[in-house]
Design a protein around this motif. Structure first.
Motif, short mmCIF file in Angstrom:
data_model
loop_
_atom_site.label_atom_id
_atom_site.label_comp_id
_atom_site.label_asym_id
_atom_site.label_seq_id
_atom_site.Cartn_x
_atom_site.Cartn_y
_atom_site.Cartn_z
N SER A 83 0.83 -1.21 0.00
CA SER A 83 0.00 0.00 0.00
C SER A 83 0.86 1.26 0.00
CB SER A 83 -0.94 0.01 1.21
OG SER A 83 -1.93 -0.98 1.10
N ASN A 87 0.38 3.94 -2.93
CA ASN A 87 0.10 5.32 -2.59
C ASN A 87 1.17 6.27 -3.10
OD1 ASN A 87 -2.30 4.65 -1.32
ND2 ASN A 87 -1.39 4.54 0.72
N ARG A 180 -8.45 9.43 -2.83
CA ARG A 180 -8.57 8.03 -2.40
C ARG A 180 -7.18 7.39 -2.34
NH1 ARG A 180 -12.96 5.39 -1.77
NH2 ARG A 180 -14.17 6.89 -2.99
N ASN A 183 -5.26 1.28 1.74
CA ASN A 183 -5.23 1.11 3.19
C ASN A 183 -3.88 0.53 3.62
OD1 ASN A 183 -5.68 0.47 5.87
ND2 ASN A 183 -7.68 -0.44 5.53
N GLU A 192 -5.85 -4.83 -0.39
CA GLU A 192 -5.93 -3.36 -0.41
C GLU A 192 -6.56 -2.85 -1.69
OE1 GLU A 192 -2.83 -4.17 -3.09
OE2 GLU A 192 -3.17 -5.05 -1.12
N GLU A 195 -10.44 -3.54 -1.50
CA GLU A 195 -11.08 -2.51 -0.67
C GLU A 195 -11.14 -1.17 -1.40
OE1 GLU A 195 -10.47 -1.61 3.87
OE2 GLU A 195 -9.15 -0.29 2.70
N HIS A 199 -14.81 0.47 -2.29
CA HIS A 199 -15.24 1.77 -1.74
C HIS A 199 -15.43 2.80 -2.86
CE1 HIS A 199 -13.49 0.78 2.51
NE2 HIS A 199 -14.63 0.16 2.25
#
Length: 315
Positions: A83, A87, A180, A183, A192, A195, A199
């Motif tokens: 993650s 990110n 966004r 996680n 991850e 999810e 979402h």
């Protein structure tokens, strides 16, 4: 196949993100990206996010810069948490679109064209493409016949409600993607991306599918086993169960536990009935294990780790 090349906007920018962790196969990923067809007026940049403690991929990336006709932005983002790497790609992206592929994959020549065409036609926030697994002759025959490692989206009620990052294009301009992130708590277990897209879809984002946007992945020996597939399916079930638990209210959790337990039992029974057919037997057995994982996730059992040191051990 969507015939919509003329509908791809001109003068757009695309960032292509590759998260990596101690994989020499990254070289072939970058070489395949160097050969992609690019729509006229489209600017390409590659982001390599190195998730190792040390910047171990820096030398490989530098050695390949002369072979790749696009800018490569190398980002060191330790450590051992996927993650964090994903990110870092989101944080460093500046283009209209951001595509993700894995560091053990190679893309087809028209991969990006097909993703962009589908994005233009559908207006979806995310466009998924298939990942086609390749097996060597040492892989079990039932595994090669059943193609258990390829990745494609799953439709629920006629739509795609979640996705994956091994072959996807994101339209960064869309509100459902604004701010966004993946996680961090799931960065060692996986799930991850499930999810993230679940979402996104829940907030009104749409997922489309480009079946001709092919990506290829060679299955290494350590992954060509029922045990590896079972571990993967169980963890996937845990993620699904955790998401169901978050959405359940009141007695909803109990109902989901009963439903997943019944599905696991049904699939386990079916696997015994089809004992003479290795492909069908294995498919049902893995579904039984996946639904058992759902039960585990509903009860909040910690998800299995698969990234970082665990990932290296599984190669």
């Amino acid at each position: 196949m969507i015939e919509a090349a003329t509908q791809i906007p001109v003068d757009i920018r695309v960032d292509i993100a590759v998260c990596t962790f101690r994989r020499p196969e990254l070289a072939e990923t970058l070489r395949s990206l160097a050969a992609i067809s690019v729509p006229e007026g489209t600017a390409i940049r590659i982001i390599v996010a190195d998730n190792d403690v040390e910047p171990s991929a820096a030398g490989l990336v530098d050695a390949l810069r002369s072979e790749v006709p696009f800018e490569i932005d190398y980002v060191h983002c330790p450590a051992g948490n996927i993650s964090i790497a994903r990110n870092a790609c989101l944080d460093n992206a500046t283009a209209d679109y951001l595509a993700f592929v894995d560091d053990d994959e190679t893309v087809s020549r028209d991969w990006l064209m097909r993703l962009l065409e589908t994005a233009a036609v559908t207006g979806a926030e995310a466009v998924l493409g298939p990942v086609r697994a390749g097996y060597d002759l040492d892989a079990p025959p039932w595994m090669r016949r059943g193609d258990f490692h390829s990745t494609r989206p799953v439709w629920v009620g006629g739509e795609i409600v979640t996705g994956y990052t091994c072959n996807v294009l994101l339209d960064r301009k869309r509100p459902a993607l604004a701010g966004r992130r993946f996680n961090l708590a799931l960065g060692k277990t996986g799930g991850e991306d499930t999810e993230f897209f679940t979402h996104m879809h829940g907030d009104g984002g749409r997922l489309a599918y480009a079946p001709d946007a092919l990506v290829y992945e060679i299955v290494p020996e350590k992954r060509a086993s029922f045990e590896w597939l079972a571990r993967r399916r169980f963890r996937s079930g845990q993620t699904h169960g955790r998401l169901l638990k978050q959405a359940a209210a009141g007695g909803g959790k109990a109902a989901e536990v009963v439903r997943a337990t019944a599905k696991s039992g049904y699939c386990a029974t079916a696997s015994l009935l089809f004992v003479a057919s290795p492909v069908v037997r294995s498919r049902y057995a893995l579904r039984a294990i996946m639904h058992a994982g759902v039960v585990s996730g509903l009860f909040g059992v910690r998800e299995l780790e698969q990234y970082g040191a665990s990932e290296v051990a599984a190669r």
